[in-house]
Structures are given as C-alpha cells and as structure tokens.
Design a protein around this motif. Structure first.
Motif, PDB file in Angstrom:
ATOM      1  N   ASN A 147      -5.061 -10.532   7.386  1.00  0.00           N
ATOM      2  CA  ASN A 147      -3.827  -9.831   7.141  1.00  0.00           C
ATOM      3  C   ASN A 147      -2.980 -10.998   6.267  1.00  0.00           C
ATOM      4  O   ASN A 147      -2.219 -10.357   5.442  1.00  0.00           O
ATOM      5  CB  ASN A 147      -3.141  -9.872   8.411  1.00  0.00           C
ATOM      6  CG  ASN A 147      -3.791  -8.657   9.281  1.00  0.00           C
ATOM      7  OD1 ASN A 147      -3.181  -7.611   8.972  1.00  0.00           O
ATOM      8  ND2 ASN A 147      -4.553  -8.928  10.250  1.00  0.00           N
TER       9      ASN A 147
ATOM     10  N   LYS B 146      -1.380  -9.388   2.866  1.00  0.00           N
ATOM     11  CA  LYS B 146      -0.122  -9.568   2.627  1.00  0.00           C
ATOM     12  C   LYS B 146       0.304 -10.237   1.146  1.00  0.00           C
ATOM     13  O   LYS B 146       1.105  -9.645   0.395  1.00  0.00           O
ATOM     14  CB  LYS B 146       0.546 -10.644   3.490  1.00  0.00           C
ATOM     15  CG  LYS B 146       2.113 -10.728   3.217  1.00  0.00           C
ATOM     16  CD  LYS B 146       2.646 -11.906   4.209  1.00  0.00           C
ATOM     17  CE  LYS B 146       4.075 -12.029   4.064  1.00  0.00           C
ATOM     18  NZ  LYS B 146       4.418 -12.469   2.630  1.00  0.00           N
TER      19      LYS B 146
ATOM     20  N   LYS C 258      -3.438   4.185   3.451  1.00  0.00           N
ATOM     21  CA  LYS C 258      -3.835   3.692   4.541  1.00  0.00           C
ATOM     22  C   LYS C 258      -5.036   4.611   5.170  1.00  0.00           C
ATOM     23  O   LYS C 258      -4.750   5.826   5.134  1.00  0.00           O
ATOM     24  CB  LYS C 258      -2.656   3.604   5.762  1.00  0.00           C
ATOM     25  CG  LYS C 258      -2.797   3.397   6.925  1.00  0.00           C
ATOM     26  CD  LYS C 258      -1.554   3.090   7.712  1.00  0.00           C
ATOM     27  CE  LYS C 258      -1.657   2.650   9.193  1.00  0.00           C
ATOM     28  NZ  LYS C 258      -0.608   2.514   9.791  1.00  0.00           N
TER      29      LYS C 258
ATOM     30  N   GLN D  59       1.163   5.948   1.863  1.00  0.00           N
ATOM     31  CA  GLN D  59       2.130   5.116   2.437  1.00  0.00           C
ATOM     32  C   GLN D  59       2.867   4.355   1.677  1.00  0.00           C
ATOM     33  O   GLN D  59       2.564   3.853   0.452  1.00  0.00           O
ATOM     34  CB  GLN D  59       1.241   4.236   3.302  1.00  0.00           C
ATOM     35  CG  GLN D  59       2.237   3.413   4.428  1.00  0.00           C
ATOM     36  CD  GLN D  59       1.486   2.392   5.307  1.00  0.00           C
ATOM     37  OE1 GLN D  59       0.565   1.998   5.056  1.00  0.00           O
ATOM     38  NE2 GLN D  59       2.060   2.088   6.448  1.00  0.00           N
TER      39      GLN D  59
ATOM     40  N   GLU E 287       6.746   0.169   3.638  1.00  0.00           N
ATOM     41  CA  GLU E 287       6.447   0.355   4.770  1.00  0.00           C
ATOM     42  C   GLU E 287       5.031  -0.540   5.240  1.00  0.00           C
ATOM     43  O   GLU E 287       4.745  -1.025   6.188  1.00  0.00           O
ATOM     44  CB  GLU E 287       6.164   1.805   5.144  1.00  0.00           C
ATOM     45  CG  GLU E 287       5.753   2.090   6.482  1.00  0.00           C
ATOM     46  CD  GLU E 287       5.490   3.752   6.695  1.00  0.00           C
ATOM     47  OE1 GLU E 287       4.727   4.090   7.648  1.00  0.00           O
ATOM     48  OE2 GLU E 287       6.220   4.727   5.847  1.00  0.00           O
ATOM     49  N   ALA E 288       4.292  -0.541   4.252  1.00  0.00           N
ATOM     50  CA  ALA E 288       2.913  -1.193   4.407  1.00  0.00           C
ATOM     51  C   ALA E 288       3.096  -2.727   4.518  1.00  0.00           C
ATOM     52  O   ALA E 288       2.600  -3.328   5.484  1.00  0.00           O
ATOM     53  CB  ALA E 288       1.987  -0.954   3.321  1.00  0.00           C
TER      54      ALA E 288
ATOM     55  N   THR F 173       4.928  -3.585   7.923  1.00  0.00           N
ATOM     56  CA  THR F 173       3.545  -3.242   9.144  1.00  0.00           C
ATOM     57  C   THR F 173       2.928  -4.442   9.102  1.00  0.00           C
ATOM     58  O   THR F 173       2.392  -4.956  10.174  1.00  0.00           O
ATOM     59  CB  THR F 173       2.690  -1.904   8.687  1.00  0.00           C
ATOM     60  OG1 THR F 173       3.539  -0.771   8.811  1.00  0.00           O
ATOM     61  CG2 THR F 173       1.291  -1.707   9.824  1.00  0.00           C
TER      62      THR F 173
ATOM     63  N   LYS G  79       4.625  -7.235  10.683  1.00  0.00           N
ATOM     64  CA  LYS G  79       4.964  -7.381  12.101  1.00  0.00           C
ATOM     65  C   LYS G  79       3.440  -7.874  12.753  1.00  0.00           C
ATOM     66  O   LYS G  79       3.402  -8.340  13.808  1.00  0.00           O
ATOM     67  CB  LYS G  79       4.962  -5.779  12.401  1.00  0.00           C
ATOM     68  CG  LYS G  79       6.748  -5.449  12.519  1.00  0.00           C
ATOM     69  CD  LYS G  79       6.795  -3.963  12.877  1.00  0.00           C
ATOM     70  CE  LYS G  79       8.325  -3.679  12.500  1.00  0.00           C
ATOM     71  NZ  LYS G  79       8.512  -2.129  12.705  1.00  0.00           N
ATOM     72  N   ARG G  80       2.162  -7.095  12.173  1.00  0.00           N
ATOM     73  CA  ARG G  80       0.768  -7.459  12.780  1.00  0.00           C
ATOM     74  C   ARG G  80       0.781  -9.152  12.454  1.00  0.00           C
ATOM     75  O   ARG G  80       0.308  -9.853  13.408  1.00  0.00           O
ATOM     76  CB  ARG G  80       0.012  -6.869  11.749  1.00  0.00           C
ATOM     77  CG  ARG G  80      -1.542  -6.743  12.547  1.00  0.00           C
ATOM     78  CD  ARG G  80      -2.409  -6.311  11.653  1.00  0.00           C
ATOM     79  NE  ARG G  80      -2.064  -5.048  11.325  1.00  0.00           N
ATOM     80  CZ  ARG G  80      -2.085  -4.079  10.073  1.00  0.00           C
ATOM     81  NH1 ARG G  80      -2.604  -4.720   9.132  1.00  0.00           N
ATOM     82  NH2 ARG G  80      -1.765  -3.002  10.147  1.00  0.00           N
TER      83      ARG G  80
END
Length: 123
Positions: A40, A44, A58, A67, A71-72, A75, A78-79
C-alpha cells in the motif's frame, strides 16, 4: 506425590505449547500486515505522482471501474491507517503473550524442580 506433580507439569507443558502456537499465528498475521503495508505504501507513492487529470481504475471483480484520483488516494490513506493500527495491536498482543510466556516458563521450571525433588525422595 511425584505423580500429581507430573500430571500438573504435563498440563502446564500443554498450555505452554498452545501459547506458543498462538504466538506463531499472531506473528504470521503481523507479517501479512507488514506485506500489505509495503504494497500500500508503493501504491500511495504511485498515486502521489499523479494529478487530478490522470485516470485511475479500480479492479472490482473482473471489471476495471474508473475512479477519481483523490478518492483513490483517500482510500489508500484509510487503508494505511487501518493496517498501521492493526500492526500496533499485534505488537501489543505479542508483547503481552511474551510476558505470559515468560511467567509460564518460570512456572514450568519450578514444577520441574519439584518433580525432580519428589523423584529423588521416592527412591
């Protein structure tokens, strides 16, 4: 007397073995989280190179869905936050298990000494 101590010792050894299995499972889960964290972070970094004019897709099942870049990024952020929280949770869990394991080793050691003394007296 030696038989009672031997039974107690056997039960404690079984508990200790189960505890070691639990530690192993937790370490394995933590390693998976570390792998996910690395993946991740790479995503990023790639997303940070993009601007809002770029297209991001996505994968949902067998379909690629368009997407929004922001927004990506949200996401993935947050992950990453979730994964870091889980890693911290496993760290504290492993520390707690290590403390319990150390106490258990001490109990096993004293029981072994008791058993050896009882065997010596029985002879």
């Amino acid at each position: 007397m030696a038989e009672a101590i031997q039974k107690k010792l056997k039960a404690e050894v079984e508990k200790y073995a189960q505890m070691q299995k639990d530690v192993s499972k937790s370490m394995s889960a933590r390693q998976k989280l570390e792998t996910q964290l690395t993946e991740n972070n790479i995503v990023k970094e790639e997303l940070d190179m993009l601007d809002s004019s770029n297209m991001v897709y996505k994968l949902i099942g067998p379909v690629l869905v368009k997407q929004d870049v922001d927004e990506a990024k949200a996401t993935v952020a947050k992950r990453l936050e979730y994964i870091n929280g889980e890693i911290q949770r496993y760290e504290s869990l492993l520390k707690e298990m290590e403390k319990k394991s150390e106490k258990h080793r001490e109990v096993l050691s004293s029981l072994q000494q008791e058993f050896q003394k009882a065997q010596g007296l029985a002879r």
